[in-house]
Design a protein around this motif. Structure first.
Motif, short mmCIF file in Angstrom:
data_model
loop_
_atom_site.label_atom_id
_atom_site.label_comp_id
_atom_site.label_asym_id
_atom_site.label_seq_id
_atom_site.Cartn_x
_atom_site.Cartn_y
_atom_site.Cartn_z
N THR A 56 42.03 23.58 -1.81
CA THR A 56 42.98 24.69 -1.95
C THR A 56 43.17 25.10 -3.41
O THR A 56 43.46 24.27 -4.27
N LYS A 57 43.03 26.43 -3.66
CA LYS A 57 43.32 26.99 -4.98
C LYS A 57 44.52 27.93 -4.94
O LYS A 57 45.15 28.18 -5.96
N HIS A 58 44.81 28.42 -3.74
CA HIS A 58 45.98 29.28 -3.57
C HIS A 58 46.45 29.12 -2.13
O HIS A 58 45.64 29.11 -1.20
N ILE A 59 47.76 28.98 -1.97
CA ILE A 59 48.31 28.80 -0.63
C ILE A 59 49.41 29.84 -0.40
O ILE A 59 50.27 30.06 -1.27
N ILE A 60 49.35 30.51 0.74
CA ILE A 60 50.35 31.49 1.15
C ILE A 60 51.18 30.83 2.24
O ILE A 60 50.66 30.50 3.31
N ILE A 61 52.47 30.65 1.99
CA ILE A 61 53.26 29.83 2.89
C ILE A 61 54.70 30.33 2.96
O ILE A 61 55.20 30.96 2.02
N GLY A 62 55.37 30.04 4.05
CA GLY A 62 56.74 30.50 4.25
C GLY A 62 57.74 29.71 3.42
O GLY A 62 57.55 28.53 3.13
N TYR A 63 58.84 30.37 3.10
CA TYR A 63 59.89 29.74 2.29
C TYR A 63 60.46 28.50 2.97
O TYR A 63 60.96 27.58 2.31
N ASP A 64 60.40 28.47 4.30
CA ASP A 64 61.01 27.38 5.06
C ASP A 64 59.98 26.39 5.61
O ASP A 64 60.28 25.60 6.48
N HIS A 65 58.76 26.42 5.08
CA HIS A 65 57.70 25.54 5.58
C HIS A 65 58.06 24.08 5.31
O HIS A 65 58.48 23.72 4.21
N ARG A 66 57.89 23.24 6.33
CA ARG A 66 58.14 21.81 6.21
C ARG A 66 56.92 21.04 6.65
O ARG A 66 56.20 21.47 7.56
N PHE A 67 56.69 19.90 6.03
CA PHE A 67 55.51 19.13 6.36
C PHE A 67 55.73 17.66 5.99
O PHE A 67 56.66 17.32 5.26
N GLY A 68 54.84 16.80 6.53
CA GLY A 68 54.92 15.38 6.22
C GLY A 68 55.95 14.66 7.07
O GLY A 68 56.61 15.23 7.94
N LYS A 69 56.09 13.38 6.82
CA LYS A 69 56.97 12.51 7.60
C LYS A 69 58.39 13.04 7.62
O LYS A 69 58.97 13.38 6.58
N ASP A 70 58.93 13.14 8.84
CA ASP A 70 60.29 13.65 9.05
C ASP A 70 60.48 15.05 8.48
O ASP A 70 61.59 15.45 8.14
N ARG A 71 59.38 15.79 8.35
CA ARG A 71 59.42 17.15 7.81
C ARG A 71 60.14 17.20 6.47
O ARG A 71 60.89 18.13 6.16
N SER A 72 59.88 16.19 5.66
CA SER A 72 60.61 16.05 4.39
C SER A 72 59.99 16.85 3.25
O SER A 72 60.63 17.06 2.22
N GLY A 73 58.72 17.30 3.39
CA GLY A 73 58.10 18.11 2.35
C GLY A 73 58.50 19.56 2.47
O GLY A 73 58.74 20.07 3.56
N ASN A 74 58.60 20.26 1.32
CA ASN A 74 59.03 21.66 1.35
C ASN A 74 58.28 22.49 0.30
O ASN A 74 57.36 22.00 -0.36
N LEU A 75 58.70 23.73 0.16
CA LEU A 75 58.03 24.66 -0.75
C LEU A 75 58.07 24.17 -2.19
O LEU A 75 57.09 24.28 -2.94
N ALA A 76 59.21 23.60 -2.59
CA ALA A 76 59.34 23.11 -3.96
C ALA A 76 58.32 21.99 -4.23
O ALA A 76 57.73 21.93 -5.32
N ASP A 77 58.09 21.13 -3.23
CA ASP A 77 57.10 20.06 -3.39
C ASP A 77 55.70 20.63 -3.57
O ASP A 77 54.90 20.12 -4.36
#
Length: 332
Positions: free
Chosen positions: A117-138
């Motif tokens: 990945t060199k560029h990612i287009i993603i929603g402000y509220d995207h969550r990922f990872g265990k317990d959905r703990s990852g977010n846009l700031a990460d």
């Protein structure tokens, strides 16, 4: 478009422009995001990549809840994404182990090491990872370290996507296939195999093809009668003879027929199971075992229990007339 059914099948790219999501329905809201993705890939000289998941994450996280039904099967979704010009579709098997990855591991292993990945287009509220703990700031922080940029999909656009998906499902369950098509940008369809029924329709002059939909997660519209078109392939495929010496390839085109579909439990004959049937107009061939696609164009009426087959036959003739009038109106 190249399709991969596991990250292990994908070869890391030099310049991957990525978006992530389930994209159920691939409706107008989704199409806006995907157009943005494809255009960004062209501008940056990269390749567009959609990372999606199957089964739907909610089916794994909450397996006891069987209420969630999908607007598209995974194959239907792939066909629509292909038509939008996407270069790569990665269908990642969603498992509990996958969902339990730490956010940093997911970014490093999936987005960076596997995809490039060199560029990612993603929603402000995207969550990922265990317990959905990852977010846009990460993602933005990781991008500074791994050398990728993050483009945020605005809140209103995400809201429109969520609302549209909900409204499409609600419309289909209510039988309002016209409203669903307005949101989708194309007619809702069902793809299934023709199986043998009890042939009651033949005895009253309305033979039907009974459709078996293998994917139990596929959303089926509300009970009733619908105007539909039916597409067929296999031995019913016709050949386009417009070929030249410069273009010798013969194009195969599926045949399309008009018809009326029925969804319901056939209360007039005390049916016990929910059926999907279609009466195909001007058609008299045996097609057992063939795969067909039904495009739902207009809701005609709700399912009703009649006093007997004679009364049902009278109503079916009226339904056919209404269906033919509908198609005639489209040609004006």
């Amino acid at each position: 478009m190249k399709i991969y059914h596991n990250l292990s099948e994908f070869t890391k790219l030099d310049n991957a422009i990525v978006t992530i999501g389930t994209f159920d329905g691939v409706h107008f809201g989704h199409q806006k995001i995907i157009k943005q993705l494809v255009e960004k890939a062209k501008t940056d000289g990269g390749e567009s990549v959609i990372l999606t998941f199957f089964p739907h994450p909610r089916m794994i996280i909450d397996p006891e809840n069987q209420d969630l039904k999908m607007i598209n099967t995974i194959n239907e979704k792939a066909e629509i994404l292909k038509s939008l010009g996407v270069d790569h579709l990665i269908i990642t098997p969603f498992t509990r182990d996958f969902s339990n990855q730490l956010p940093d591991d997911y970014i490093k292993n999936t987005l960076v090491n596997n995809i490039g990945t060199k560029h990612i287009i993603i929603g402000y509220d995207h969550r990922f990872g265990k317990d959905r703990s990852g977010n846009l700031a990460d993602l933005k922080t990781a991008g500074l370290h791994f050398g990728f940029t993050v483009e945020e999909i605005m809140e209103q656009d995400i809201h429109d996507v969520a609302v549209s998906s909900t409204k499409i499902r609600q419309a289909l369950l209510a039988g309002d296939v016209s409203l669903a098509a307005d949101y989708l940008g194309y007619p809702f369809s069902i793809f299934g195999r023709v199986i043998k029924g009890d042939k009651i329709g033949r005895t009253i002059g309305f033979p039907t093809a009974n459709i078996f939909v293998e994917e139990t997660y596929k959303l089926i519209p509300g009970d009733g009668i619908y105007a539909v078109t039916v597409e067929m392939n296999s031995d019913l495929t016709v050949t386009d003879s417009k070929t030249t010496s410069e273009n010798p390839t013969v194009n195969l085109k599926p045949l399309t027929f008009k018809g009326m579909a029925y969804i319901g439990q056939r209360p007039t004959i005390n049916g016990m199971t929910r059926n999907i049937e279609v009466n195909i107009f001007d058609f008299n061939r045996e097609i057992y075992g063939q795969d067909i696609k039904m495009n739902f164009l207009k809701f005609l009426r709700h399912d009703v229990k009649f006093t007997g087959l004679e009364a049902l036959t009278v109503q079916l003739q009226k339904d056919k007339e209404a269906t033919l009038n509908y198609f005639a109106s489209l040609e004006k």
